[in-house]
Design a protein around this motif. Structure first.
Motif, PDB file in Angstrom:
ATOM      1  N   MET A  92      -5.457  29.942 -32.470  1.00  0.00           N
ATOM      2  CA  MET A  92      -4.623  28.763 -32.323  1.00  0.00           C
ATOM      3  C   MET A  92      -5.409  27.680 -31.626  1.00  0.00           C
ATOM      4  N   ARG A  93      -5.108  26.424 -32.043  1.00  0.00           N
ATOM      5  CA  ARG A  93      -5.683  25.253 -31.371  1.00  0.00           C
ATOM      6  C   ARG A  93      -4.577  24.648 -30.538  1.00  0.00           C
ATOM      7  N   LEU A 108      -0.024  19.489 -20.497  1.00  0.00           N
ATOM      8  CA  LEU A 108      -0.760  20.507 -21.256  1.00  0.00           C
ATOM      9  C   LEU A 108       0.248  21.375 -21.997  1.00  0.00           C
ATOM     10  N   ILE A 109       0.071  21.555 -23.269  1.00  0.00           N
ATOM     11  CA  ILE A 109       0.987  22.333 -24.105  1.00  0.00           C
ATOM     12  C   ILE A 109       0.342  23.675 -24.405  1.00  0.00           C
ATOM     13  N   LEU A 167      -9.232  19.187 -38.574  1.00  0.00           N
ATOM     14  CA  LEU A 167      -8.136  18.440 -38.008  1.00  0.00           C
ATOM     15  C   LEU A 167      -8.313  16.969 -38.314  1.00  0.00           C
ATOM     16  N   ASN A 168      -7.251  16.280 -38.754  1.00  0.00           N
ATOM     17  CA  ASN A 168      -7.272  14.844 -39.007  1.00  0.00           C
ATOM     18  C   ASN A 168      -6.663  14.184 -37.780  1.00  0.00           C
ATOM     19  N   MET A 209       0.041  22.199 -31.496  1.00  0.00           N
ATOM     20  CA  MET A 209      -0.515  23.534 -31.699  1.00  0.00           C
ATOM     21  C   MET A 209      -0.695  23.773 -33.201  1.00  0.00           C
ATOM     22  N   VAL A 210      -1.844  24.351 -33.520  1.00  0.00           N
ATOM     23  CA  VAL A 210      -2.149  24.698 -34.914  1.00  0.00           C
ATOM     24  C   VAL A 210      -2.650  26.129 -34.938  1.00  0.00           C
ATOM     25  N   ARG A 211      -2.102  26.977 -35.884  1.00  0.00           N
ATOM     26  CA  ARG A 211      -2.508  28.370 -36.005  1.00  0.00           C
ATOM     27  C   ARG A 211      -3.344  28.544 -37.270  1.00  0.00           C
TER      28      ARG A 211
END
Length: 961
Positions: free
Chosen positions: A892-893, A960-961, A911-912, A901-903
């Motif tokens: 995950m980012r 912060l997430i 990522l754009n 968040m990106v998995r």
């Protein structure tokens, strides 16, 4: 029956003896002679030797008369020519008196009666009585068995002689039986009976009557008889031993039968021989002076007084007066000298008090009272010169200053006793003074010199100071004085004179004759205190003092517990050194096995000042072992504590503390669980400690409490169960808890409401979410909603140690909760229960579940990136899990941006990113056990398209997430 008797004396050997007031001529009396002052009589004769004997002893100072000695002879003569005694004829039932009529005698007698023949003696009982006063035999009611001959037996208790009367026949008349009649008292005591102090008094009382009368006694005042009073011979004799003043009064004998009663009364009066209250003593008086002597004696009757001089009775005359024990002799002359005796006498005895009167006649003499050769006096003081010669009669006196006769003035007083007094003396009064004394027998004089000196002054005094251990100091003490005076110096330390020889190691007097300085070498703490310099001259004494302070007080000593109760202890102690500054107060401390170190305690008085060496400690706990110590303080500070006292336990008492935090609830079906906070050991107050648990249905004020005893001191829970008593499920109860010990119960706690156990249990299903989290689901209880406030999940690691419990509570009617903070890859036991204000209900069946393995401990590494316009391309090495870690399922980012968040299940990502914001990029591995450790963060700023690797920190505008 004795042929020889010796009469001893207890004064100086006698020269003269008298009998009944007549001198005994020992030269012509062959039966009487003296040996060592004692009188010996041979061939005793009752007619010639009976009487009162006295002796007179003499020496060069005079004569004394001895106490009186009475010589009496005991005897018992035979009955004179006896004729046959007439028969006494009586009816049966009638009373009779048989007379004894004892012969001539001297000495105490006792009586008995023989019935018919010896040795059959009449036995005394309620019907028959023998008077020991008259010897007569009294029969209250004659019976047929009484017929016979009666002989009186008379015994002399001193000579032991015995004589018998002729028999007296007792015959019954044949004209019938005597009917009943009231008592007739035949034996009674006089109306007035004198009794001597300490004697034994016997009162006789006997009555004739039909039926036989009963005899009783009482005092008319109503005062009961003391324990010493005895009733003898069927109450016919009242005996009072050791007669005293309080035994006086009117005594009444009561004779009573069914026909009536009769009484006899008599008054006992107190008589005592004389006893001295005041005696005379030897006296020396000058010729022409007056003598006054007084002697006083107690006694009943009141004693009379007489006086003897040299054994001869004094009579009143012009110079000699006697009245009520007082003797006055006016204008003494030499012939009045001698030995005098005061005599006090009543019918019970006579006593003597003796003293010598010396009449003195001599000229004045100063052999024992001469004036001091030189008398020094301080200028301005008052001087007294005594003129007290020995002279009889007293001498008159006059004074001379040099050759000048002194006269009375404002400053000079000539006192009646011969003393010369000079007020406010000055140097001009220095001179020789002579006293001249005269009486009719001659004159004498004595001379002394008066020397008036100037006052002494202290010119340099010691001063207060603080001292330092190990140093040396000098305390000054210097003065100026008249050269005619002798001066001496001395020093005292804390009230004790300093011995310079014994204490020379630290103390030395320096300075010579006009200086008394004190040197103190190598000062110690013990040298703190008060020092006083004393200056003594012939005419005055001066002093100056200083206080040396060396520090706080030393430790007190000998702390002891004088008295102890369940809450107080009285302490005493001895003071330590004050080290130069007076002790201003004491602090009392205590410790127990339950305290941390020593604690100050409350006392009575509240403030213990420095003058006290005892105080009472209050507020102690019962049945606890205490040690005490005392700390002293002064103006410098607080000193060292005393050694502790020996351990002493307070007395036990009923508990005075109630258990706290009373609650409960839960348990199994038909069970009421009650819990509380245990009472600490230091508040249990005694042995045999336990708890009393009481409960009843809530709101049932009139219902008695059900009680149960728990005898374990550390118990905190009691489950009441009674299968025969159908306890409703989840029913409210009022509960309270009290403590008890061997002394009794203590107070109850306040009442709390506790619910009994629920009937059913909650069903639960847990699910392991990650290595640190388990999600728990359950079915809600089918109960009224207001009865349940929420649910609690309990969990523990080891089923063999259920006390290692964690707990999660959730309020409301929820059916799911997450248990977090767990250890990865670890088995847990979980159970769920409902709760309300009364406590927790029964738990569900415990379920075992194991948390997932933890995520890898290594972060993604070798992160590569490239930026083309707004397109960010990332690539990293895969994360490999170990055997004990959860396998990687993806990545995950995470970062700052609109896309939080990106998995991905790959190890690369595109990522754009719009150029209008700042970004934080971080890579984490994903597993069933949770997220792994993040890579180093990458920061992308909107002002630059070049990513920058920086330590992670909060963005100024985003979280912060």
């Amino acid at each position: 029956n004795r042929n020889v008797i010796v009469i001893p004396v207890f004064i100086s050997p006698c020269q003269i003896w008298s009998l009944n007031g007549t001198l005994i001529d020992l030269r012509s009396d062959y039966r009487r002679h003296m040996s060592g002052g004692n009188l010996t009589i041979s061939g005793l004769d009752r007619d010639q030797d009976t009487g009162i004997y006295q002796c007179t002893a003499s020496n060069k100072w005079g004569s004394l008369l001895s106490h009186r000695a009475s010589l009496q002879f005991a005897y018992l003569e035979n009955y004179k020519t006896q004729t046959v005694r007439s028969a006494v004829n009586v009816r049966e039932g009638q009373g009779v008196v048989l007379l004894c009529g004892p012969p001539t005698h001297s000495g105490e007698l006792t009586f008995a009666w023989i019935f018919n023949e010896y040795p059959y003696f009449v036995q005394q009982d309620t019907r028959r009585f023998i008077s020991q006063e008259t010897g007569s035999l009294y029969v209250a009611k004659v019976e047929s068995s009484d017929v016979g001959n009666y002989t009186c037996v008379v015994n002399n208790t001193i000579t032991r002689e015995k004589v018998l009367s002729l028999p007296t026949p007792l015959v019954l008349r044949n004209d019938g039986v005597m009917g009943e009649y009231e008592p007739k008292i035949e034996v009674h005591f006089p109306d007035s009976i004198p009794a001597a102090k300490g004697s034994t008094v016997k009162l006789e009382c006997f009555a004739l009557g039909n039926p036989v009368p009963e005899i009783s006694w009482r005092r008319t005042s109503g005062v009961p008889f003391p324990g010493k009073v005895k009733m003898r011979n069927s109450n016919a004799v009242l005996e009072i031993p050791n007669f005293q003043q309080e035994d006086t009064g009117t005594y009444e004998c009561v004779a009573e039968n069914s026909r009536g009663k009769n009484t006899a009364r008599g008054r006992l009066s107190f008589h005592a021989k004389p006893h001295w209250l005041q005696t005379i003593t030897d006296t020396a008086l000058s010729i022409e002076e007056n003598l006054f002597w007084e002697c006083k004696a107690s006694g009943k009757p009141k004693p009379s007084y007489s006086w003897l001089r040299n054994g001869e009775t004094l009579t009143s005359e012009t110079r000699v007066q006697m009245e009520n024990g007082a003797l006055t002799v006016s204008a003494l002359n030499l012939s009045d000298a001698g030995l005098y005796q005061c005599v006090a006498e009543n019918k019970h005895g006579v006593i003597y008090s003796s003293a010598e009167l010396m009449v003195l006649a001599s000229p004045p003499s100063f052999s024992r009272s001469a004036l001091q050769a030189v008398l020094k006096a301080l200028s301005g003081s008052q001087v007294s010169l005594d003129c007290q010669p020995q002279a009889s009669p007293p001498a008159s006196s006059l004074w001379k200053k040099g050759n000048e006769l002194l006269q009375k003035s404002d400053r000079i007083a000539l006192l009646p006793n011969g003393t010369l007094r000079i007020a406010n003396v000055t140097k001009r009064d220095s001179a020789s003074y002579t006293c001249i004394a005269r009486n009719q027998f001659g004159s004498a004089s004595t001379t002394g010199m008066l020397l008036v000196t100037e006052p002494t002054r202290i010119t340099l005094r010691p001063t207060n100071m603080e001292i330092i251990v190990g140093e040396s100091i000098v305390l000054p003490c210097q003065m100026a004085c008249d050269p005619a005076l002798d001066v001496s110096f001395s020093w005292a330390f804390n009230g004790q004179l300093i011995d310079f020889q014994r204490d020379g190691e630290h103390f030395e007097r320096v300075g010579g004759t006009i200086s008394g300085d004190l040197m103190i070498r190598s000062i110690q703490l013990s040298h703190g205190g008060k020092y006083v310099c004393h200056i003594d001259t012939d005419v005055e004494s001066l002093s100056a003092s200083a206080i040396l302070v060396s520090g706080p007080p030393g430790p007190p000593d000998k702390v002891s517990v004088e008295e102890i109760t369940d809450s107080t202890a009285q302490l005493s102690w001895s003071p330590g050194r004050d080290n130069g500054s007076p002790i201003t107060g004491y602090i009392l401390q205590a410790r127990t096995a339950f305290t941390v170190g020593w604690q100050a305690v409350d006392t009575v008085p509240e403030v213990v000042n420095g003058n006290l060496l005892t105080a009472t400690v209050v507020g102690l706990n019962a049945w606890v072992e205490y040690q005490f110590r005392v700390v002293a303080r002064n103006s410098v500070g607080v000193g060292e504590p005393s050694p502790p006292s020996i351990k002493t336990r307070t007395e036990d008492a009923m508990p005075d503390a109630a258990p706290t935090d009373v609650g409960g609830g839960g348990g199994t079906k038909s069970e009421l669980v009650i819990t509380w906070e245990p009472v600490p050991e230091e508040l249990q107050n005694g042995e045999g400690f336990g708890y009393i648990v009481a409960f009843r249905p809530a709101g049932a004020a009139g219902t008695p409490w059900t009680r149960a005893a728990v005898s374990t001191p550390g118990a905190s829970r009691h489950a009441f169960r009674n299968d025969s008593l159908l306890m409703p499920p989840f029913a409210p109860f009022d509960v309270k808890v009290a403590a008890f010990n061997d002394k009794g119960p203590g107070p109850f706690s306040s009442v709390a409401t506790v619910f009994s156990a629920e009937e059913g249990r909650t069903e639960m299903s847990p699910d392991s979410v990650s290595a640190a989290q388990i999600e728990v689901f359950w079915e809600p209880l089918p109960a009224v909603p207001e009865r349940v406030l929420g649910y609690e999940v309990v969990y523990w690691e080891d089923d063999t140690k259920p006390d290692t419990v964690g707990k999660v509570r959730i309020s409301g009617n929820y059916t799911l909760v997450n248990v977090t903070g767990l250890t990865g890859h670890t088995p847990y036991y979980l159970a769920v229960a409902a709760f309300n204000t009364a406590g927790s209900g029964p738990q569900s069946v415990a379920i075992n579940i194991t948390t997932k393995k933890p995520p890898p401990g290594q972060p993604p590494v070798n992160v590569e990136w490239s930026m083309t316009g707004s397109l960010l391309t990332l690539h990293w090495d895969p994360v490999v899990a170990t055997e004990t870690e959860s396998p990687v399922t993806g990545y995950m980012r995470q970062g700052y941006s609109d896309i939080d968040m990106v998995r991905t299940d790959k190890n690369n990502l595109e990522l754009n990113l719009p150029a209008s914001d700042n970004y934080l990029v971080q890579i984490k591995a994903l597993t069933q056990g949770g997220e792994g450790v993040g890579s180093e963060p990458i920061h992308v700023h909107k002002s630059s398209e070049i990513p920058v690797l920086l330590p992670s920190r909060p963005h100024p505008s985003r979280g912060l997430i």
